[in-house]
Design an enzyme around this catalytic site. Structure first.
Site, PDB file in Angstrom:
ATOM      1  N   SER A 184      -2.744  -8.244   3.229  1.00 49.37           N
ATOM      2  CA  SER A 184      -3.302  -8.166   4.588  1.00 49.37           C
ATOM      3  C   SER A 184      -3.758  -9.547   5.048  1.00 49.37           C
ATOM      4  O   SER A 184      -3.809  -9.825   6.242  1.00 49.37           O
ATOM      5  CB  SER A 184      -4.487  -7.202   4.622  1.00 49.37           C
ATOM      6  OG  SER A 184      -4.083  -5.956   4.123  1.00 49.37           O
TER       7      SER A 184
ATOM      8  N   HIS B  76       0.838  -1.208   0.000  1.00 46.14           N
ATOM      9  CA  HIS B  76       0.000   0.000   0.000  1.00 46.14           C
ATOM     10  C   HIS B  76       0.875   1.261   0.000  1.00 46.14           C
ATOM     11  O   HIS B  76       0.582   2.228  -0.700  1.00 46.14           O
ATOM     12  CB  HIS B  76      -0.872   0.040   1.262  1.00 46.14           C
ATOM     13  CG  HIS B  76      -1.809  -1.121   1.417  1.00 46.14           C
ATOM     14  ND1 HIS B  76      -1.658  -2.072   2.395  1.00 46.14           N
ATOM     15  CD2 HIS B  76      -2.924  -1.474   0.723  1.00 46.14           C
ATOM     16  CE1 HIS B  76      -2.642  -2.951   2.311  1.00 46.14           C
ATOM     17  NE2 HIS B  76      -3.417  -2.631   1.302  1.00 46.14           N
TER      18      HIS B  76
HETATM   19  P1  AMP Z   1      -6.465  -3.700  -0.392  1.00 43.14           P
HETATM   20  O1  AMP Z   1      -6.307  -2.863   0.831  1.00 43.14           O
HETATM   21  O2  AMP Z   1      -6.051  -5.114  -0.224  1.00 43.14           O
HETATM   22  O3  AMP Z   1      -7.814  -3.529  -1.035  1.00 43.14           O
HETATM   23  O4  AMP Z   1      -5.442  -3.103  -1.442  1.00 43.14           O
HETATM   24  C1  AMP Z   1      -5.440  -1.747  -1.765  1.00 43.14           C
HETATM   25  C2  AMP Z   1      -4.524  -1.525  -2.947  1.00 43.14           C
HETATM   26  O5  AMP Z   1      -3.208  -1.950  -2.617  1.00 43.14           O
HETATM   27  C3  AMP Z   1      -4.965  -2.331  -4.180  1.00 43.14           C
HETATM   28  O6  AMP Z   1      -4.779  -1.530  -5.344  1.00 43.14           O
HETATM   29  C4  AMP Z   1      -4.020  -3.501  -4.146  1.00 43.14           C
HETATM   30  O7  AMP Z   1      -3.789  -4.082  -5.419  1.00 43.14           O
HETATM   31  C5  AMP Z   1      -2.759  -2.843  -3.611  1.00 43.14           C
HETATM   32  N1  AMP Z   1      -1.844  -3.856  -3.051  1.00 43.14           N
HETATM   33  C6  AMP Z   1      -2.160  -4.815  -2.137  1.00 43.14           C
HETATM   34  N2  AMP Z   1      -1.087  -5.621  -1.924  1.00 43.14           N
HETATM   35  C7  AMP Z   1      -0.090  -5.151  -2.723  1.00 43.14           C
HETATM   36  C8  AMP Z   1       1.249  -5.570  -2.974  1.00 43.14           C
HETATM   37  N3  AMP Z   1       1.805  -6.614  -2.356  1.00 43.14           N
HETATM   38  N4  AMP Z   1       1.980  -4.858  -3.869  1.00 43.14           N
HETATM   39  C9  AMP Z   1       1.438  -3.800  -4.523  1.00 43.14           C
HETATM   40  N5  AMP Z   1       0.179  -3.362  -4.335  1.00 43.14           N
HETATM   41  C10 AMP Z   1      -0.584  -4.032  -3.449  1.00 43.14           C
END
Ligand code: AMP
Length: 284
Positions: A191, A35
């Site tokens: 997460s 993130h």
């Molecule tokens: P989330 O909080 O899981 O909905 O993720 C929020 C944003 O962070 C989304 O655009 C995800 O694709 C991105 N994201 C989550 N994990 C990663 C990671 N390991 N590397 C890059 N971006 C990530």
């Protein structure tokens, strides 16, 4: 400067006073370096970045982990403040809605469904998931009115769905995809990794290692598609895999000659935890 708002009315008021362009990073919180890489990139592009933290009920199925999804706002704000120190003249507006009603006021009736792209892979495994994602991202775009929004390629299909939504609806913004951030041993940060016990954390490496193995069969001059398909077929005999598919990187169609960009997307499941990963390749 970091400003935190928990009400949509406050965010709309804040946004209407912005003199410069605005970047946007939508998340569900419980932040990690994946993130934060999006936040850093956004701050390089725009002096003002809105960063949402909202566990969106519409994208969870009835038997999924909405209630148990980790909510760690104070820790998240500490991490955001460490990034802010790297960009001293920046302004970060954290939008952490106090309740789902802040995002979807009573009577809110809008639904956004990106057909086609949403129906395969994650869409087939999680009915309604991408409608929930597209609906919330559209709503957040409406509130934040960003010039550019940043998404991780970790959720590759989600990135494609949002890109398509922006195109279909002629939204006046740029959708940017950012590389996957991984742990030292290759596991993509997520997460949901914290749901894994020590043994499962080791098993989880099968996912990134298998993607690498298939990519190696296709890399460079070798481009051994039959070998890649054979590895995939063998891999899928293990029931822990939900899917592992080699698809066109833009349309997710099975025709690999379409654009030359090929994506290998997989989900490896340990108990109830579904781990997503993918890798992109140019077929020459
Ligand atoms: P989330 O909080 O899981 O909905 O993720 C929020 C944003 O962070 C989304 O655009 C995800 O694709 C991105 N994201 C989550 N994990 C990663 C990671 N390991 N590397 C890059 N971006 C990530």
């Amino acid at each position: 400067m970091v400003i935190v708002h928990t009400s949509t009315a406050e965010v709309i008021r804040e946004r209407s006073g912005e003199k410069s362009t605005v970047g946007f990073v939508p998340t569900m919180g419980n932040l990690h370096q994946g993130h934060l890489s999006l936040l850093r990139e956004a701050l390089k592009h725009d002096p003002v970045v809105y960063f949402s933290i909202f566990v969106n009920p519409k994208q969870f199925g009835p038997s999924e982990d909405f209630n148990k999804y980790p909510r760690t706002l104070e820790d998240d704000l500490s991490l955001i403040r460490t990034v802010e120190k790297e960009f001293p003249s920046s302004k970060i507006v954290v939008y952490a809605p106090a309740s789902p009603e802040e995002v979807y006021p009573p009577g809110y009736n809008q639904r956004v469904d990106v057909t086609g792209l949403s129906e395969r892979l994650e869409g087939a495994n999680r009915p309604g998931h991408f409608e929930g994602v597209a609906t919330v991202v559209y709503r957040l775009f409406e509130i934040v009115k960003p010039r550019e929004a940043f998404f991780g390629l970790k959720d590759y299909q989600q990135y494609l769905v949002i890109r398509q939504m922006a195109l279909d609806l002629s939204l006046p913004l740029k959708v940017t995809g950012m590389p996957i951030i991984r742990d030292h041993d290759g596991l993509a940060l997520s997460s949901r990794n914290q749901y894994l016990n020590a043994e499962e954390r080791v098993e989880a490496l099968t996912l990134s290692r298998t993607l690498k193995k298939v990519k190696e069969a296709l890399d460079g001059k070798k481009m051994n598609l039959p070998l890649a398909q054979k590895i995939i077929q063998e891999t899928l005999k293990d029931p822990r895999w939900n899917y592992l598919e080699l698809l066109d990187g833009h349309s997710l169609s099975r025709d690999l000659s379409e654009s030359g960009l090929v994506s290998l997307l997989g989900v490896f499941q340990l108990r109830t935890t579904r781990l997503l990963d993918n890798i992109q390749m140019e077929l020459k």
